[in-house]
Design a protein around this motif. Structure first.
Motif, PDB file in Angstrom:
ATOM      1  N   ALA A  91      39.505  -1.299 -11.887  1.00 23.71           N
ATOM      2  CA  ALA A  91      40.017  -1.517 -10.374  1.00 23.71           C
ATOM      3  C   ALA A  91      39.588  -0.410  -9.859  1.00 23.71           C
ATOM      4  CB  ALA A  91      41.021  -2.090 -10.430  1.00 23.71           C
ATOM      5  N   SER A  92      39.924   0.796 -11.319  1.00 22.44           N
ATOM      6  CA  SER A  92      39.857   1.883 -10.336  1.00 22.44           C
ATOM      7  C   SER A  92      38.406   2.610  -9.892  1.00 22.44           C
ATOM      8  CB  SER A  92      40.223   3.327 -11.786  1.00 22.44           C
ATOM      9  OG  SER A  92      39.210   3.277 -12.317  1.00 22.44           O
ATOM     10  N   LYS A  93      37.167   1.894 -10.767  1.00 23.84           N
ATOM     11  CA  LYS A  93      36.128   2.005  -9.886  1.00 23.84           C
ATOM     12  C   LYS A  93      35.498   1.244  -9.021  1.00 23.84           C
ATOM     13  CE  LYS A  93      33.076   2.703 -13.852  1.00 23.84           C
ATOM     14  NZ  LYS A  93      31.437   2.059 -14.841  1.00 23.84           N
ATOM     15  N   ALA A  94      36.517   0.141  -9.101  1.00 23.74           N
ATOM     16  CA  ALA A  94      35.739  -0.073  -7.717  1.00 23.74           C
ATOM     17  C   ALA A  94      36.943   0.368  -6.702  1.00 23.74           C
ATOM     18  CB  ALA A  94      36.332  -2.067  -8.014  1.00 23.74           C
ATOM     19  N   VAL A  95      37.835   0.916  -6.675  1.00 24.27           N
ATOM     20  CA  VAL A  95      38.646   1.357  -5.015  1.00 24.27           C
ATOM     21  C   VAL A  95      37.620   2.455  -4.524  1.00 24.27           C
ATOM     22  CG1 VAL A  95      39.897   2.842  -6.934  1.00 24.27           C
ATOM     23  CG2 VAL A  95      40.275   1.539  -4.350  1.00 24.27           C
ATOM     24  N   GLY A  96      36.689   3.271  -5.931  1.00 23.99           N
ATOM     25  CA  GLY A  96      36.547   4.704  -5.301  1.00 23.99           C
ATOM     26  C   GLY A  96      35.065   4.750  -5.354  1.00 23.99           C
ATOM     27  N   GLU A  97      34.682   3.179  -4.532  1.00 20.61           N
ATOM     28  CA  GLU A  97      33.551   3.050  -3.475  1.00 20.61           C
ATOM     29  C   GLU A  97      34.208   3.169  -1.903  1.00 20.61           C
ATOM     30  OE1 GLU A  97      32.181  -0.799  -5.328  1.00 20.61           O
ATOM     31  OE2 GLU A  97      31.845  -0.207  -6.791  1.00 20.61           O
ATOM     32  N   HIS A  98      35.586   2.951  -2.043  1.00 22.80           N
ATOM     33  CA  HIS A  98      35.761   3.768  -0.536  1.00 22.80           C
ATOM     34  C   HIS A  98      35.333   4.666  -0.075  1.00 22.80           C
ATOM     35  CE1 HIS A  98      36.267  -1.175  -0.697  1.00 22.80           C
ATOM     36  NE2 HIS A  98      36.954  -0.899  -1.785  1.00 22.80           N
ATOM     37  N   PHE A  99      35.374   5.797  -0.652  1.00 17.92           N
ATOM     38  CA  PHE A  99      35.614   7.275  -0.751  1.00 17.92           C
ATOM     39  C   PHE A  99      34.573   7.800  -1.292  1.00 17.92           C
ATOM     40  CE2 PHE A  99      39.911   5.117  -0.878  1.00 17.92           C
ATOM     41  CZ  PHE A  99      40.309   5.624   0.338  1.00 17.92           C
ATOM     42  N   PHE A 100      34.811   9.044  -0.167  1.00 17.01           N
ATOM     43  CA  PHE A 100      32.821  10.067  -1.007  1.00 17.01           C
ATOM     44  C   PHE A 100      33.615  11.083  -2.205  1.00 17.01           C
ATOM     45  CE2 PHE A 100      30.123  13.577  -0.304  1.00 17.01           C
ATOM     46  CZ  PHE A 100      28.938  13.278  -0.041  1.00 17.01           C
ATOM     47  N   TRP A 101      32.879  11.241  -3.194  1.00 11.82           N
ATOM     48  CA  TRP A 101      33.338  12.523  -3.991  1.00 11.82           C
ATOM     49  C   TRP A 101      31.987  13.396  -4.364  1.00 11.82           C
ATOM     50  CZ3 TRP A 101      38.152  11.093  -6.409  1.00 11.82           C
ATOM     51  CH2 TRP A 101      38.365   9.487  -5.626  1.00 11.82           C
ATOM     52  N   GLN A 216      51.223  11.038   0.862  1.00 13.87           N
ATOM     53  CA  GLN A 216      51.592  11.604   2.360  1.00 13.87           C
ATOM     54  C   GLN A 216      50.609  11.936   3.100  1.00 13.87           C
ATOM     55  OE1 GLN A 216      55.186  14.592   2.080  1.00 13.87           O
ATOM     56  NE2 GLN A 216      53.637  16.064   3.377  1.00 13.87           N
ATOM     57  N   ARG A 217      49.266  12.928   2.428  1.00 14.49           N
ATOM     58  CA  ARG A 217      48.358  12.427   3.036  1.00 14.49           C
ATOM     59  C   ARG A 217      47.240  11.540   3.720  1.00 14.49           C
ATOM     60  NH1 ARG A 217      47.885  17.482   4.818  1.00 14.49           N
ATOM     61  NH2 ARG A 217      46.895  19.654   3.121  1.00 14.49           N
ATOM     62  N   LEU A 218      47.223  10.138   2.675  1.00 13.92           N
ATOM     63  CA  LEU A 218      47.061   9.045   2.878  1.00 13.92           C
ATOM     64  C   LEU A 218      47.101   8.237   3.886  1.00 13.92           C
ATOM     65  CD1 LEU A 218      46.244   7.069  -0.827  1.00 13.92           C
ATOM     66  CD2 LEU A 218      44.700   8.607   1.155  1.00 13.92           C
ATOM     67  N   GLU A 219      48.275   8.428   4.679  1.00 13.54           N
ATOM     68  CA  GLU A 219      49.135   8.102   5.631  1.00 13.54           C
ATOM     69  C   GLU A 219      48.672   8.954   6.413  1.00 13.54           C
ATOM     70  OE1 GLU A 219      51.283   5.555   6.036  1.00 13.54           O
ATOM     71  OE2 GLU A 219      51.975   4.719   3.351  1.00 13.54           O
ATOM     72  N   GLN A 220      48.549  10.345   6.394  1.00  9.94           N
ATOM     73  CA  GLN A 220      48.460  10.629   7.665  1.00  9.94           C
ATOM     74  C   GLN A 220      47.270  10.384   8.178  1.00  9.94           C
ATOM     75  OE1 GLN A 220      48.755  15.018   6.159  1.00  9.94           O
ATOM     76  NE2 GLN A 220      48.737  16.274   8.037  1.00  9.94           N
ATOM     77  N   LEU A 221      46.242  10.241   7.247  1.00 12.42           N
ATOM     78  CA  LEU A 221      44.502  10.556   7.741  1.00 12.42           C
ATOM     79  C   LEU A 221      44.960   8.380   7.934  1.00 12.42           C
ATOM     80  CD1 LEU A 221      43.075  12.451   5.192  1.00 12.42           C
ATOM     81  CD2 LEU A 221      43.275  12.600   7.405  1.00 12.42           C
ATOM     82  N   ASP A 222      45.977   7.785   7.798  1.00  9.14           N
ATOM     83  CA  ASP A 222      45.665   6.334   8.476  1.00  9.14           C
ATOM     84  C   ASP A 222      44.573   5.691   7.599  1.00  9.14           C
ATOM     85  OD1 ASP A 222      46.509   4.058  10.117  1.00  9.14           O
ATOM     86  OD2 ASP A 222      44.785   4.465  11.387  1.00  9.14           O
ATOM     87  N   VAL A 223      44.497   5.541   5.568  1.00  4.48           N
ATOM     88  CA  VAL A 223      44.431   5.298   5.420  1.00  4.48           C
ATOM     89  C   VAL A 223      44.254   3.751   5.021  1.00  4.48           C
ATOM     90  CG1 VAL A 223      43.249   5.190   2.293  1.00  4.48           C
ATOM     91  CG2 VAL A 223      43.212   7.020   3.588  1.00  4.48           C
ATOM     92  N   ARG A 224      43.625   3.078   5.227  1.00  3.32           N
ATOM     93  CA  ARG A 224      43.650   1.539   5.586  1.00  3.32           C
ATOM     94  C   ARG A 224      42.592   0.138   5.297  1.00  3.32           C
ATOM     95  NH1 ARG A 224      43.053  -0.527  10.723  1.00  3.32           N
ATOM     96  NH2 ARG A 224      44.000   2.137  12.203  1.00  3.32           N
ATOM     97  N   GLN A 225      42.410  -0.740   4.392  1.00  5.00           N
ATOM     98  CA  GLN A 225      41.337  -1.549   4.481  1.00  5.00           C
ATOM     99  C   GLN A 225      39.639  -1.335   5.492  1.00  5.00           C
ATOM    100  OE1 GLN A 225      41.534  -5.154   2.130  1.00  5.00           O
ATOM    101  NE2 GLN A 225      43.742  -4.479   2.121  1.00  5.00           N
ATOM    102  N   ASP A 226      40.627  -1.788   7.035  1.00  6.99           N
ATOM    103  CA  ASP A 226      39.996  -1.686   7.715  1.00  6.99           C
ATOM    104  C   ASP A 226      39.708  -0.584   8.376  1.00  6.99           C
ATOM    105  OD1 ASP A 226      42.305  -1.107   9.025  1.00  6.99           O
ATOM    106  OD2 ASP A 226      42.698  -2.950  10.284  1.00  6.99           O
ATOM    107  N   ASN A 227      39.667   0.816   7.781  1.00 13.07           N
ATOM    108  CA  ASN A 227      39.913   1.748   8.845  1.00 13.07           C
ATOM    109  C   ASN A 227      39.095   3.258   7.195  1.00 13.07           C
ATOM    110  OD1 ASN A 227      39.632   3.322  10.549  1.00 13.07           O
ATOM    111  ND2 ASN A 227      42.110   4.494   9.865  1.00 13.07           N
ATOM    112  N   LEU A 228      37.995   2.550   6.704  1.00 18.66           N
ATOM    113  CA  LEU A 228      37.605   3.459   5.481  1.00 18.66           C
ATOM    114  C   LEU A 228      36.099   3.933   6.108  1.00 18.66           C
ATOM    115  CD1 LEU A 228      38.482   0.953   2.816  1.00 18.66           C
ATOM    116  CD2 LEU A 228      39.434   3.430   3.367  1.00 18.66           C
ATOM    117  N   THR A 229      35.337   3.093   7.199  1.00 13.48           N
ATOM    118  CA  THR A 229      33.839   3.921   7.463  1.00 13.48           C
ATOM    119  C   THR A 229      34.034   4.557   9.319  1.00 13.48           C
ATOM    120  OG1 THR A 229      33.194   1.565   8.567  1.00 13.48           O
ATOM    121  CG2 THR A 229      32.783   2.479   6.211  1.00 13.48           C
ATOM    122  N   LEU A 230      32.855   5.654   8.935  1.00 18.75           N
ATOM    123  CA  LEU A 230      33.358   5.615  10.451  1.00 18.75           C
ATOM    124  C   LEU A 230      32.705   4.374  11.302  1.00 18.75           C
ATOM    125  CD1 LEU A 230      31.174   8.717   9.105  1.00 18.75           C
ATOM    126  CD2 LEU A 230      33.910   9.519   9.980  1.00 18.75           C
TER     127      LEU A 230
END
Length: 230
Positions: A91-101, A216-230
């Motif tokens: 699950a940790s590997k899969a969640v990483g696919e939603h972000f750039f590293w 706190q950062r994730l809240e600030q950046l409005d990170v949610r499932q439907d807001n992960l891409t541009l």
């Protein structure tokens, strides 16, 4: 989004010119010590993480931010997105696919000591190019002082001073700062940095507070499932 074949070859050529890559660990896991460990991700991901350099677990799995510090980050991301505790390593590997590293230098150093300024400069132009050309996002959460101050390398003194001054602010882990990068091709791009402390268990000052600061950062950046891409 993978590196282009030209970028891949350039990383290998640059890595062949330096000392200090932890060849022993690469050999233990039957990995090529000249192969860069860069997570990348889809080009249209909204948020990226910028860290220092890979560790042993990253070499083992050929993936960045997968060791102890990275798991701390991924755990917070999973909880933010799904509202429950991350169940397992897969699950940790899969969640990483939603972000750039991405890291300052995509190779594990001997003894996990931060790479010298000379080595960071050695890779800087190519890392700039990767950030600018392989990703469309402009929001970066930086992890630790080394990763944050990387954005001042090869920039004018006033720009380095501005970053140093920002890092000394008490509210640096709640505020953000804009920086402009330019690659060797003359391509320029402005990014917004949201710094956090380094999530290493050795970072006793901040380790316990890190999950709360990242949340706190994730809240600030409005990170949610439907807001992960541009």
């Amino acid at each position: 989004m993978p590196l282009t074949p030209r970028q891949q070859e350039r990383f290998k050529a640059l890595a062949a010119e330096i000392e200090g890559i932890d060849v022993e660990v690469y050999e233990r896991f039957e990995r090529d010590p000249l192969e860069p460990i860069i997570g990348l991700g889809k080009p249209n991901l909204r948020i990226g993480f910028f860290g220092r350099d890979p560790g042993r677990d990253e070499v083992r799995h050929g993936e960045p931010f997968i060791g102890a510090g990275g798991q701390l980050v991924r755990k917070a991301l999973y909880e933010q997105l799904y509202g429950e505790t991350m169940p397992d390593f897969e699950a940790s590997k899969a969640v990483g696919e939603h972000f750039f590293w991405i890291n300052t230098v995509p190779y594990k150093p001997v003894g996990n000591k931060a790479w010298s300024m000379k080595i960071k400069r050695h890779f800087h132009g190519l890392m700039n190019e990767v950030l600018i050309s392989r990703w469309e996002g402009r929001t970066l959460i930086t992890l630790g002082r080394e990763a944050f101050l990387w954005f001042g390398i090869n920039r004018p003194k006033e720009e380095r001073d501005r970053l140093e001054a920002f890092w000394k602010q008490e509210d640096r882990f709640e505020s953000s700062i804009e920086v402009t990068l330019e690659d060797d091709q003359g391509e320029a791009q402005t990014f917004t940095l949201y710094p956090l402390p380094h999530p290493s268990p050795l970072n006793q000052t901040w380790y316990a507070r890190f999950p709360g600061l990242l949340k706190q950062r994730l809240e600030q950046l409005d990170v949610r499932q439907d807001n992960l891409t541009l």
